[in-house]
Design an enzyme around this catalytic site. Structure first.
Site, short mmCIF file in Angstrom:
data_model
loop_
_atom_site.label_atom_id
_atom_site.label_comp_id
_atom_site.label_asym_id
_atom_site.label_seq_id
_atom_site.Cartn_x
_atom_site.Cartn_y
_atom_site.Cartn_z
N GLY A 199 41.87 36.90 45.14
CA GLY A 199 40.91 38.48 44.79
C GLY A 199 39.49 37.77 43.95
O GLY A 199 39.35 38.61 43.27
N GLY A 200 39.12 37.05 44.38
CA GLY A 200 37.53 36.91 44.17
C GLY A 200 36.52 37.63 44.68
O GLY A 200 35.38 37.34 43.86
N ASP A 222 39.86 36.88 49.79
CA ASP A 222 39.50 38.63 49.24
C ASP A 222 39.95 39.25 50.14
O ASP A 222 40.46 38.48 51.63
CB ASP A 222 38.80 38.94 48.99
CG ASP A 222 39.06 40.15 47.75
OD1 ASP A 222 39.69 40.85 48.34
OD2 ASP A 222 38.77 40.36 46.03
N LYS A 256 42.40 35.60 38.08
CA LYS A 256 42.34 36.59 37.26
C LYS A 256 42.81 37.41 36.81
O LYS A 256 42.98 38.80 37.66
CB LYS A 256 40.43 36.92 36.96
CG LYS A 256 39.45 35.59 37.11
CD LYS A 256 38.08 35.99 37.43
CE LYS A 256 37.86 36.78 38.74
NZ LYS A 256 37.45 35.96 39.96
N HIS A 260 50.37 44.39 37.20
CA HIS A 260 51.31 44.67 36.74
C HIS A 260 52.36 43.56 37.74
O HIS A 260 52.07 42.37 39.03
CB HIS A 260 50.40 45.21 38.29
CG HIS A 260 52.30 46.36 39.35
ND1 HIS A 260 53.79 46.10 39.49
CD2 HIS A 260 52.47 47.53 39.26
CE1 HIS A 260 54.85 47.29 39.99
NE2 HIS A 260 53.58 47.63 39.82
#
Length: 352
Positions: A199-200, A222, A256, A260
């Site tokens: 998720g960068g 990502d 990072k 959830h």
């Protein structure tokens, strides 16, 4: 004359009343801080290189006719809160105002600044959902969705001005956290030759790490449409994909803030498959909530926990015990928490 018990009770009640007043008008501090950033007061004072007069500050404000008496009242408040200093010359000269270690974080043009976050968190769009806090405790739901009828990510995509505020705020906090992380985790990178940032985004974070530790081959992972807009960085390859399906193989995985719990556990299981069983690890940068309140940032861990409830579906901060259980469920029975000079901590998780 009343008894000692009665006097003590009166004192406690008075102290309680004073505390309620402080809490009730806490928003005034936030609004004064926001005004200081909007007026660029810290930047104006900083540009002079030393203490300045009220008229000098006023001349730097983007206005043809700033209200100097009103500015004086705001400065008095900001001085009381320790954001600026004040000096009244004994010879009767003009009062002067100076910078502090606090005001340095309000500089709009500084490399490390909290100014964009101050503007975003105090924007009317961000404040409205807080009005629904008690309703959602009574009836369920998420305050942000109750206020706007949609999730925050959807609202952001539909409102360009708020979208810019949001991403500017995220960029400034990421810069602060990544600077602290990179400086404090030097030994942690020694045995890592390949590192995936899950998720960068456009790869800025992993690029900064590779620049500091050039022996690492960085992978920015990502969604395809996200990495398609990523710039070229030396030592970094951009890989498009879905973290819920698979994560590229590497020595270690970096993440990072995944708020959830279900999403985090799912991603952890995919991380477990992507790293070597004996030497691999996952590096998470996130808040570890302190139950005893022993935290250099005061109550900010609890504040962020409530903020997550207000703004994000399923979002929350976690205690060390909660982190332990989540990591174990995700296939990481061993972990280590490292404090850094930032609000979050480093959480190392190992499969063995």
């Amino acid at each position: 004359m009343g008894s000692i018990e009665e006097v003590d009770e009166e004192g406690l009640l008075l102290r309680g009343q004073a505390q309620v007043w402080q809490l009730m008008f806490g928003f005034a501090n936030s609004m004064a801080l926001k005004a200081a950033v909007e007026l660029r007061l810290a930047d104006i004072i900083h540009s002079y290189g030393g203490p300045v007069t009220l008229s000098q500050i006023a001349s730097g404000i983007d206005s043809s006719s700033p209200e100097i008496p009103s500015l004086a009242r705001l400065m008095r408040m900001l001085v009381r809160k320790g954001i600026f200093t004040i000096h009244r010359p004994s010879d009767g000269g003009e009062t002067q105002y100076g910078s502090t270690h606090v005001s340095k974080w309000l500089l709009r043009d500084s490399d490390l600044t909290l100014a964009p976050l101050i503007l975003q968190k105090n924007d009317p769009y961000q404040l409205a959902p807080w009005q629904h806090l008690s309703h959602c405790i009574k009836e369920g739901g998420i305050p942000f969705k109750r206020a706007y009828g949609c999730e925050m990510w959807e609202f952001t995509s539909q409102n360009p001005d708020f979208n810019k505020l949001f991403h500017d705020a995220m960029a400034c906090t990421n810069k602060i956290v990544m600077t602290a992380f990179a400086s404090q985790y030097k030994d942690g990178f020694d045995k890592i030759r390949s590192l995936v940032d899950v998720g960068g985004g456009t790869g800025r974070a992993i690029a900064e790490l590779v620049k500091l530790y050039p022996h690492i081959m960085g992978v920015n992972f990502d969604l395809p449409h996200v990495v398609a807009t990523a710039p070229v960085y030396d030592g970094v390859s951009h890989v498009g994909g879905n973290m819920f399906e698979a994560i590229p193989n590497s020595d270690a995985v970096f993440m990072k803030v995944r708020k959830h719990i279900i999403i985090l556990q799912f991603i952890l299981k995919n991380c477990r498959k992507a790293i070597p069983e004996k030497t691999g690890k996952v590096i998470i940068v996130d808040i570890v909530l302190q139950e005893d309140g022993n935290n250099r940032f005061g109550d900010m861990d609890l504040v962020f926990d409530i903020l997550m409830f207000v703004h994000a579906t399923g979002g929350k901060e976690r205690t060390e015990l909660e982190w332990k259980n989540i990591l174990k469920e995700g296939g990481f029975p061993r972990y280590n928490i490292i404090n850094i000079p930032a609000l979050p901590s480093i959480i190392e998780a190992y499969p063995l």
